[in-house]
Design a protein around this motif. Sequence first.
Motif, PDB file in Angstrom:
ATOM      1  N   ILE A  71      -3.624   3.140  -0.165  1.00  0.00           N
ATOM      2  CA  ILE A  71      -3.441   3.202   1.273  1.00  0.00           C
ATOM      3  C   ILE A  71      -2.294   4.161   1.584  1.00  0.00           C
ATOM      4  O   ILE A  71      -1.199   4.030   1.038  1.00  0.00           O
ATOM      5  CB  ILE A  71      -3.107   1.803   1.858  1.00  0.00           C
ATOM      6  CG1 ILE A  71      -4.121   0.755   1.399  1.00  0.00           C
ATOM      7  CG2 ILE A  71      -2.995   1.850   3.368  1.00  0.00           C
ATOM      8  CD1 ILE A  71      -5.507   0.937   1.910  1.00  0.00           C
ATOM      9  N   VAL A  72      -2.539   5.117   2.458  1.00  0.00           N
ATOM     10  CA  VAL A  72      -1.516   6.070   2.898  1.00  0.00           C
ATOM     11  C   VAL A  72      -0.984   5.571   4.240  1.00  0.00           C
ATOM     12  O   VAL A  72      -1.762   5.254   5.150  1.00  0.00           O
ATOM     13  CB  VAL A  72      -2.111   7.482   3.061  1.00  0.00           C
ATOM     14  CG1 VAL A  72      -1.048   8.462   3.529  1.00  0.00           C
ATOM     15  CG2 VAL A  72      -2.754   7.941   1.766  1.00  0.00           C
TER      16      VAL A  72
ATOM     17  N   PRO B 155      -1.071   1.927   8.317  1.00  0.00           N
ATOM     18  CA  PRO B 155      -2.072   2.633   7.512  1.00  0.00           C
ATOM     19  C   PRO B 155      -2.701   3.776   8.308  1.00  0.00           C
ATOM     20  O   PRO B 155      -3.040   3.613   9.481  1.00  0.00           O
ATOM     21  CB  PRO B 155      -3.117   1.570   7.197  1.00  0.00           C
ATOM     22  CG  PRO B 155      -2.542   0.270   7.614  1.00  0.00           C
ATOM     23  CD  PRO B 155      -1.411   0.529   8.527  1.00  0.00           C
ATOM     24  N   VAL B 156      -2.824   4.930   7.694  1.00  0.00           N
ATOM     25  CA  VAL B 156      -3.429   6.087   8.354  1.00  0.00           C
ATOM     26  C   VAL B 156      -4.578   6.691   7.546  1.00  0.00           C
ATOM     27  O   VAL B 156      -5.378   7.441   8.092  1.00  0.00           O
ATOM     28  CB  VAL B 156      -2.379   7.179   8.664  1.00  0.00           C
ATOM     29  CG1 VAL B 156      -1.384   6.706   9.693  1.00  0.00           C
ATOM     30  CG2 VAL B 156      -1.673   7.645   7.411  1.00  0.00           C
ATOM     31  N   ALA B 157      -4.662   6.378   6.259  1.00  0.00           N
ATOM     32  CA  ALA B 157      -5.723   6.943   5.427  1.00  0.00           C
ATOM     33  C   ALA B 157      -5.884   6.114   4.161  1.00  0.00           C
ATOM     34  O   ALA B 157      -5.032   5.293   3.830  1.00  0.00           O
ATOM     35  CB  ALA B 157      -5.394   8.383   5.059  1.00  0.00           C
ATOM     36  N   VAL B 158      -7.007   6.352   3.488  1.00  0.00           N
ATOM     37  CA  VAL B 158      -7.289   5.687   2.218  1.00  0.00           C
ATOM     38  C   VAL B 158      -7.717   6.751   1.222  1.00  0.00           C
ATOM     39  O   VAL B 158      -8.514   7.629   1.539  1.00  0.00           O
ATOM     40  CB  VAL B 158      -8.410   4.632   2.366  1.00  0.00           C
ATOM     41  CG1 VAL B 158      -8.745   4.001   1.029  1.00  0.00           C
ATOM     42  CG2 VAL B 158      -8.025   3.575   3.377  1.00  0.00           C
ATOM     43  N   ILE B 159      -7.185   6.680   0.036  1.00  0.00           N
ATOM     44  CA  ILE B 159      -7.577   7.584  -1.044  1.00  0.00           C
ATOM     45  C   ILE B 159      -8.391   6.771  -2.047  1.00  0.00           C
ATOM     46  O   ILE B 159      -7.942   5.722  -2.509  1.00  0.00           O
ATOM     47  CB  ILE B 159      -6.345   8.186  -1.743  1.00  0.00           C
ATOM     48  CG1 ILE B 159      -5.507   8.984  -0.748  1.00  0.00           C
ATOM     49  CG2 ILE B 159      -6.771   9.050  -2.925  1.00  0.00           C
ATOM     50  CD1 ILE B 159      -4.183   9.462  -1.311  1.00  0.00           C
TER      51      ILE B 159
END
Length: 70
Positions: free
Chosen positions: A8-9, A16-20
């Motif tokens: 989780i970014v 949370p703003v993004a997921v890798i």
Amino acid sequence: MHPIKKQIVTDESMHPVAVIIDYNDWQNIEAMLQNLPEPSQATDLSSFAGSISLTVDPLAYQQQIRNEWQ
């Protein structure tokens, strides 16, 4: 489907703003999404048609519920 390893970014506020995810996991997800049936554009809603009988005036009920918030 196997568990997806993800990172989780977050932004400076820790929101949370993004997921890798692993590229292979993404390819598997993409393949599954492509195999889903397309939603019907002309959905027949006539089976949901009808009428309801209200036991309470909607505006009075809304006022009652809002008074409970105070």
